[in-house]
Design an enzyme around this catalytic site. Sequence first.
Site, mmCIF file in Angstrom:
data_model
loop_
_atom_site.group_PDB
_atom_site.id
_atom_site.type_symbol
_atom_site.label_atom_id
_atom_site.label_comp_id
_atom_site.label_asym_id
_atom_site.label_seq_id
_atom_site.Cartn_x
_atom_site.Cartn_y
_atom_site.Cartn_z
ATOM 1 C CG HIS A 90 3.689 7.447 -2.833
ATOM 2 N ND1 HIS A 90 3.913 6.472 -1.586
ATOM 3 C CD2 HIS A 90 4.699 7.361 -3.610
ATOM 4 C CE1 HIS A 90 5.119 5.977 -2.496
ATOM 5 N NE2 HIS A 90 5.296 6.534 -3.536
ATOM 6 C CD GLU A 91 3.136 7.833 -7.597
ATOM 7 O OE1 GLU A 91 3.771 8.331 -7.856
ATOM 8 O OE2 GLU A 91 2.805 6.926 -6.778
ATOM 9 C CG HIS A 100 8.128 9.194 -7.008
ATOM 10 N ND1 HIS A 100 8.871 8.336 -6.592
ATOM 11 C CD2 HIS A 100 7.177 8.151 -6.659
ATOM 12 C CE1 HIS A 100 8.529 7.358 -5.797
ATOM 13 N NE2 HIS A 100 7.878 7.290 -6.307
ATOM 14 C CB CYS A 126 7.281 2.797 -3.273
ATOM 15 S SG CYS A 126 7.852 3.898 -4.623
ATOM 16 C CG LEU A 127 4.764 0.337 -8.804
ATOM 17 C CD1 LEU A 127 4.340 1.035 -10.177
ATOM 18 C CD2 LEU A 127 4.296 -1.266 -8.785
ATOM 19 N N GLY A 162 0.066 4.568 -8.117
ATOM 20 C CA GLY A 162 0.363 6.023 -9.094
ATOM 21 C C GLY A 162 1.258 5.287 -9.637
ATOM 22 C CD GLN A 169 7.573 5.898 -9.417
ATOM 23 O OE1 GLN A 169 6.733 6.000 -9.436
ATOM 24 N NE2 GLN A 169 8.000 4.820 -8.744
HETATM 25 CO CO CO Z 1 6.209 5.650 -5.459
#
Ligand code: CO
Length: 185
Positions: free
Chosen positions: A137-138, A141, A95-96, A46, A51
């Site tokens: 989760h997204e 963000h 998380c990236l 995701g 991000q």
């Molecule tokens: Co994340």
Amino acid sequence: MTTLPIYLFGNIELKTVAKKVVKLYPDDLQFIKNMFETMKNSNGIGLAANQVGVLKQILVIDISEHEDGEGVKPFVIINPVVKKQQGSWVMEEGCLSIPGIRADVERAEKISIKYLDELFNEHHKTFSGLLARVILHEIDHLNGILFIEHLTSKKRKELRSELINIKKGEVKINYSVVVSKQKLE
Ligand code: CO
């Protein structure tokens, strides 16, 4: 298609609420393609626009490589609104933007959301399990919330030095990133 650098923990964009998309321009469609490419390149499941430093309510999902996501096509979610959340379960998340850190997070098991696709068609759908988790989760963000904010303060204290290293850009990763310009506290 272009791979975009991923903003690391410490960047203000990750703490900022993204704006609703009012109209989709050709540039936005190209941006969404680039988001898919970026997610794939970094092996993410995701990715939210925050991000990659863009404060628009756009997120992309691809769980097709995951054991629980076989046959699930990658898709984009624009302007999501969570209508209903049911149940709860715990799963380890990463998380990236916070590479190297993984921790158990409790989230709803089943969610109903309203959102737009890349053609601006409205959808009302229910998701459960891994998909529900990734979407939540997204969506976090897009609201300027990171998964580590769901952890207890004790757990966050344990992660403090690792988080400082990420802020400084001292991480080993195989995708390009943007390191925070903020002064360390
Ligand atoms: Co994340």
